[in-house]
Design a protein around this motif. Structure first.
Motif, PDB file in Angstrom:
ATOM      1  N   LYS A  85      -0.002  -4.733 -11.113  1.00 15.25           N
ATOM      2  CA  LYS A  85      -0.337  -3.390 -10.620  1.00 15.25           C
ATOM      3  C   LYS A  85      -1.104  -2.653 -11.698  1.00 15.25           C
ATOM      4  O   LYS A  85      -0.642  -2.530 -12.833  1.00 15.25           O
ATOM      5  N   ASP A 145       6.004   4.243  -1.245  1.00 19.46           N
ATOM      6  CA  ASP A 145       5.860   4.759  -2.605  1.00 19.46           C
ATOM      7  C   ASP A 145       7.171   5.424  -3.060  1.00 19.46           C
ATOM      8  O   ASP A 145       7.154   6.285  -3.932  1.00 19.46           O
ATOM      9  N   HIS A 174       8.967   1.661  -5.610  1.00 15.13           N
ATOM     10  CA  HIS A 174       9.424   1.604  -7.003  1.00 15.13           C
ATOM     11  C   HIS A 174      10.949   1.707  -7.007  1.00 15.13           C
ATOM     12  O   HIS A 174      11.497   2.774  -7.299  1.00 15.13           O
ATOM     13  N   HIS A 209       4.929  -1.159  -0.792  1.00 12.22           N
ATOM     14  CA  HIS A 209       4.652  -0.450  -2.050  1.00 12.22           C
ATOM     15  C   HIS A 209       5.812   0.493  -2.367  1.00 12.22           C
ATOM     16  O   HIS A 209       5.928   1.560  -1.785  1.00 12.22           O
ATOM     17  N   HIS A 217      -2.893   2.757  -1.782  1.00 14.16           N
ATOM     18  CA  HIS A 217      -3.115   4.127  -1.277  1.00 14.16           C
ATOM     19  C   HIS A 217      -4.487   4.255  -0.589  1.00 14.16           C
ATOM     20  O   HIS A 217      -4.544   4.593   0.561  1.00 14.16           O
TER      21      HIS A 217
END
Ligand SMILES: [Zn+2]
Length: 511
Positions: free
Chosen positions: A271, A415, A61, A59, A353
């Motif tokens: 997502k 994350d 970005h 996970h 999460h």
């Protein structure tokens, strides 16, 4: 032909092994003796080190990571003055009227812990619209110029915070913030450079594959950057891509699914954001925040809306991954997913999460085979968690050991840019937990599972199993033999090499 020999390493606790790979596949594994290999083979001298299947960040970005590197970096600012100093430097580099973006402030680090407001930054930013995201990315501070340019003054609702006098404070949350970012002028050509800067960092940190989440406002540029770099053969790592719901029609009409240009990129799923973050008090809770008794956070969808969205995603053949941090949001996500998963969950739908996860929700997830990704670094960063949730509830925060031992397939992610992409730090945090709720600490084997087999499985792949002939040559080579190592020491372990498809994409020991 790409040939690679990794020599003298520990594999699965067996010391002094060597692995010979050809064309991206393991050809031979031997113990004790050095292999004779063709003279043109690249050699990693890994004596004293340990080899694992390539670590996966399930996970992150990466485009935001790159964007952050060229925006005003506000991470680590300890008060408003520090934030203002960094912002001033950023504003000085900008032309009048140009947008200034920044990211990474955290009011929890400021004395008193109060949210900043636009008056804190207006005097130093008269000529530029400014948007500064909180570290979680779920809320941001805008200055008056930005509010004016976007015409937000008339907008109402809980997502636009107002001061005592009823004027916008400058704090904008969740979906309203998505709209703010969607209105910013795009800087399309920069997406490729942003991705490359994230990839360089990820390779250095030992990652071989990223579950890459695209943004609702920038997905077209991001998909174009991925496709262009992939077809040019310029990508080092593997990418499992998750698009926002508003990108489904675009992806289908452009025929982007199932057509990997260079073989490194695959679109896996969609997502969905169900709620916000604990830090911003926008994560949706069943019971109010302990430090704000009138607030239960924000659900982004009504129950029925989320169900319909999940059904749409599932029926089009995508893996649904739902961001849900508060127990109310996890409940809503599990409910919606449970309607399409049956007991087996063949599409491997996940909750991202799954932070506040009491036993009843774990059972619900388990009954429907719902998977999860967890971010162990949050455990060590959320030092204020007890304030938000109280002593009782905090026991069910990040219960990763319970999740794994009860049978939830959970994988690890950073994350990033919220936390460092380092899987070493992630594993370390999952084993040590900064001392909080130690009964939920993982063993080394479990921590490894988070970033290898479970992460592969959660990315729609079959876990590689053991290092043997015929398996893909995706490896992370660590500089120390980690068997029997005390968990606290693990954070200092270095990455000697990162190998993707038999190609060394990072190394400090290659010869
Ligand atoms: Zn995220």
């Amino acid at each position: 032909m790409t040939r690679l020999l990794i020599e003298g390493c520990t594999i699965g606790g067996r010391p002094d092994c060597s692995i010979y790979c050809e064309e991206g596949i393991v050809a031979r594994v031997t113990e004790g003796t050095t292999q004779t290999v063709p003279p043109d083979a690249e050699v990693i001298e890994a004596r004293g080190g340990a080899v694992f299947f390539g670590f996966v960040d399930s996970h992150c970005h990466p485009f935001e990571y790159g964007w952050l590197k060229r925006s005003v970096d506000l991470r680590g600012t300890a008060n408003i003055t520090a934030l203002r100093l960094r912002l001033m430097a950023g504003v000085q580099r900008a032309h009048p009227g140009e947008w200034v973006t920044g990211m990474g402030w955290d009011q929890e680090s400021f004395p008193g812990g109060a949210m900043p407001d636009r008056a804190d930054i207006d005097d130093i930013t008269p000529a530029n619209p400014v948007v500064l995201s909180r570290i979680c990315g779920h809320i941001a501070l805008l200055n008056s110029r930005a509010i004016g340019v976007l015409g937000l003054e008339a907008n109402a609702g809980v997502e636009y915070e107002r001061d005592q006098a009823g004027a916008l404070s400058g704090i904008v949350k969740e979906k309203a913030l998505d709209n703010v970012f969607a209105s910013l002028p795009r800087q399309g050509q920069r997406s490729a450079a942003d991705l490359q800067s994230a990839e360089a960092e990820a390779s250095r940190l030992g990652l071989t594959c990223l579950h890459c989440i695209l943004s609702p406002e920038g997905y077209r540029e991001e998909l174009a950057a991925l496709a262009a770099l992939d077809s040019a053969g310029s990508l080092s790592l593997r990418y499992r891509v998750y698009i926002p719901p508003n990108a489904i029609d675009f992806v289908e009409s452009e025929g982007l699914r199932g057509k990997p240009a260079g073989g490194k990129v695959r679109i896996n799923g969609v997502k969905i954001y169900a709620d916000g973050s604990l830090g911003a008090r926008t994560a949706a809770l069943r019971d109010p925040y302990s430090d704000e008794p009138t607030n239960c956070g924000i659900l982004r969808y009504k129950d029925e809306e989320l169900r319909q969205l999940v059904e749409r995603v599932d029926s089009r053949g995508y893996q649904a991954i739902i961001h849900a941090i508060g127990d109310r949001a996890v409940e809503q996500a599990a409910e919606a997913l449970g309607r399409v998963t049956g007991t087996q969950n063949p599409r491997r739908h996940r909750v991202e999460h799954a932070s506040l996860l009491p036993r009843d929700l774990r059972t619900k997830m388990l009954n429907h085979g719902i998977r999860a990704t967890v971010q162990p670094m949050f455990i060590t960063s959320d030092t204020w968690a007890v304030d938000r949730l109280g002593e009782e509830r905090v026991r069910d925060l990040y219960p990763i050991h319970s999740m794994l031992s009860e049978g939830i397939v959970a994988s690890g992610g950073s994350d990033s840019p919220v936390e460092s992409m380092s899987p070493i730090l992630g594993m370390w945090a999952s084993m040590t937990r900064g001392g909080s709720t130690p009964q939920e600490s993982l063993t080394f084997e479990q921590a490894l599972t988070l970033y290898t087999s479970n992460a592969e499985s959660n990315g729609l792949e079959e876990p590689s199993g053991s290092v043997k002939e015929g398996v893909p040559a995706n490896f992370t080579v660590l500089d120390s033999d980690t068997s029997g190592m005390h968990p606290a020491l693990f954070r200092k372990v270095g990455v000697m090499a990162t190998v993707v498809g038999g190609v060394v994409v990072h190394s400090y020991g290659a010869g």
